[in-house]
Design a protein around this motif. Structure first.
Motif, short mmCIF file in Angstrom:
data_model
loop_
_atom_site.label_atom_id
_atom_site.label_comp_id
_atom_site.label_asym_id
_atom_site.label_seq_id
_atom_site.Cartn_x
_atom_site.Cartn_y
_atom_site.Cartn_z
N VAL A 1 0.83 -1.20 0.00
CA VAL A 1 0.00 0.00 0.00
C VAL A 1 0.87 1.26 0.00
CG1 VAL A 1 -1.72 1.32 1.30
CG2 VAL A 1 -1.91 -1.16 1.14
N VAL A 2 1.96 1.23 0.74
CA VAL A 2 2.87 2.37 0.78
C VAL A 2 3.43 2.65 -0.61
CG1 VAL A 2 5.13 3.15 1.60
CG2 VAL A 2 3.49 2.18 3.21
N ARG A 3 3.81 1.57 -1.34
CA ARG A 3 4.33 1.75 -2.69
C ARG A 3 3.25 2.39 -3.60
NH1 ARG A 3 8.44 1.48 -0.69
NH2 ARG A 3 10.12 -0.06 -0.92
N SER A 4 2.03 1.97 -3.42
CA SER A 4 0.94 2.55 -4.21
C SER A 4 0.75 4.03 -3.87
CB SER A 4 -0.37 1.78 -3.96
OG SER A 4 -0.23 0.43 -4.33
N GLN B 1 4.50 5.23 -12.47
CA GLN B 1 4.07 3.98 -13.10
C GLN B 1 4.97 2.83 -12.71
OE1 GLN B 1 4.12 5.26 -17.23
NE2 GLN B 1 1.91 5.60 -17.23
N VAL B 2 6.28 3.10 -12.64
CA VAL B 2 7.24 2.06 -12.24
C VAL B 2 6.97 1.61 -10.82
CG1 VAL B 2 9.67 1.56 -11.81
CG2 VAL B 2 9.00 2.82 -13.86
N LEU B 3 6.75 2.57 -9.92
CA LEU B 3 6.46 2.23 -8.53
C LEU B 3 5.17 1.43 -8.40
CD1 LEU B 3 7.41 5.51 -6.62
CD2 LEU B 3 8.48 3.28 -6.34
N TYR B 4 4.17 1.86 -9.15
CA TYR B 4 2.88 1.18 -9.06
C TYR B 4 2.96 -0.26 -9.57
CZ TYR B 4 -2.13 0.37 -9.33
OH TYR B 4 -3.39 -0.17 -9.17
N LYS B 5 3.64 -0.46 -10.68
CA LYS B 5 3.77 -1.81 -11.22
C LYS B 5 4.64 -2.69 -10.33
CE LYS B 5 3.05 -0.58 -16.07
NZ LYS B 5 3.65 -0.53 -17.44
#
Length: 242
Positions: free
Chosen positions: A5-8, A54-58
């Motif tokens: 969740v933190v990464r999102s 986008q990189v973080l989300y993926k």
């Protein structure tokens, strides 16, 4: 809050910050913060932030030990980072107020070293197209300023009163931005006008008249012998860019 969740959340912050920069570039308000030569850098910075988001989300699914890693401190920090981004979107951008000159002071000479080609470009302009910055640069970097005496001037700026001036004089000024608004410098030209005392300080005016020489401490500066001084609204772009 789990690491996934933190990464999102981090991806969301990056995306919002990127969108903020791109929106400011798109509507032109970025010029209220930085010099125009850096706009392209702000544009690419916004794109890079969106790509990073986008990189973080993926990559959020690669977070291992999702059920064991609790990152409450990180999550709290992210919430605080969200505050300035939200404020940036909600509060309309505003230029530096002319009243800031009371703290920053006003200069009557060019604060930056000029290149020969800069002066040449100014000479290519008609006298009435020259700004406050242009006139100050001409007088600062020209060996002989006598050719400019008597030339017509038509400049726009805000009114500033300097205690060292006569009662029939004021300064017409503009802020210049070299890098960003944090280094903004106020430049002004002395204006001689019989009704100078009735002008409202910090109000915007259009000054037309003839250029003459004002001498102080062995140096020569431009002074405008005003023929008309008309109130005008603040320009859409109040800054000048060296």
């Amino acid at each position: 809050m789990t690491l996934r969740v933190v990464r999102s959340f981090q991806a969301l912050l990056m995306a919002l910050l990127g969108m903020y920069l791109l929106s400011r570039v798109w509507n032109g308000s970025i010029l209220l913060y930085i010099n125009q030569r850096f706009v392209i850098l702000a544009f690419f910075a916004g794109l890079c932030l969106i790509i990073l988001a986008q990189v973080l989300y993926k990559g959020r699914h690669s977070a291992l030990g999702d059920h064991e890693n609790r990152v409450e401190n990180t999550a709290t920090s992210l919430w605080w980072l969200m505050v300035p981004i939200v404020i940036g979107f909600l509060i309309p951008p505003q230029p530096l107020s002319p009243s800031a000159v009371n703290n920053r002071g006003m200069k009557i000479d060019a604060p930056l070293s000029a290149r020969i080609e800069d002066t040449s470009q100014i000479l290519e302009l008609s006298p009435t197209e020259r700004t406050v910055l242009d006139w100050i640069r001409l007088f600062s970097y020209s060996e002989d300023v006598t050719p400019y005496i008597g030339q017509p001037a038509d400049v726009t700026g805000f009114v500033f009163y300097d205690g060292r001036l006569n009662s029939n004089q004021f300064m017409v000024g503009r802020f210049t931005i070299t890098c960003c608004v944090a280094d903004a410098t106020a430049l002004g030209i002395i204006v001689q006008y019989p009704e100078a005392a009735v002008l409202k300080e910090h109000s915007w005016v259009r000054v037309t008249g003839r250029v003459d020489i004002f001498e102080r401490d062995g140096r020569q500066y431009p002074i405008i012998l005003a023929e008309t001084v008309q109130p005008v609204p603040q320009p859409e772009q109040p800054y000048l860019f060296p």
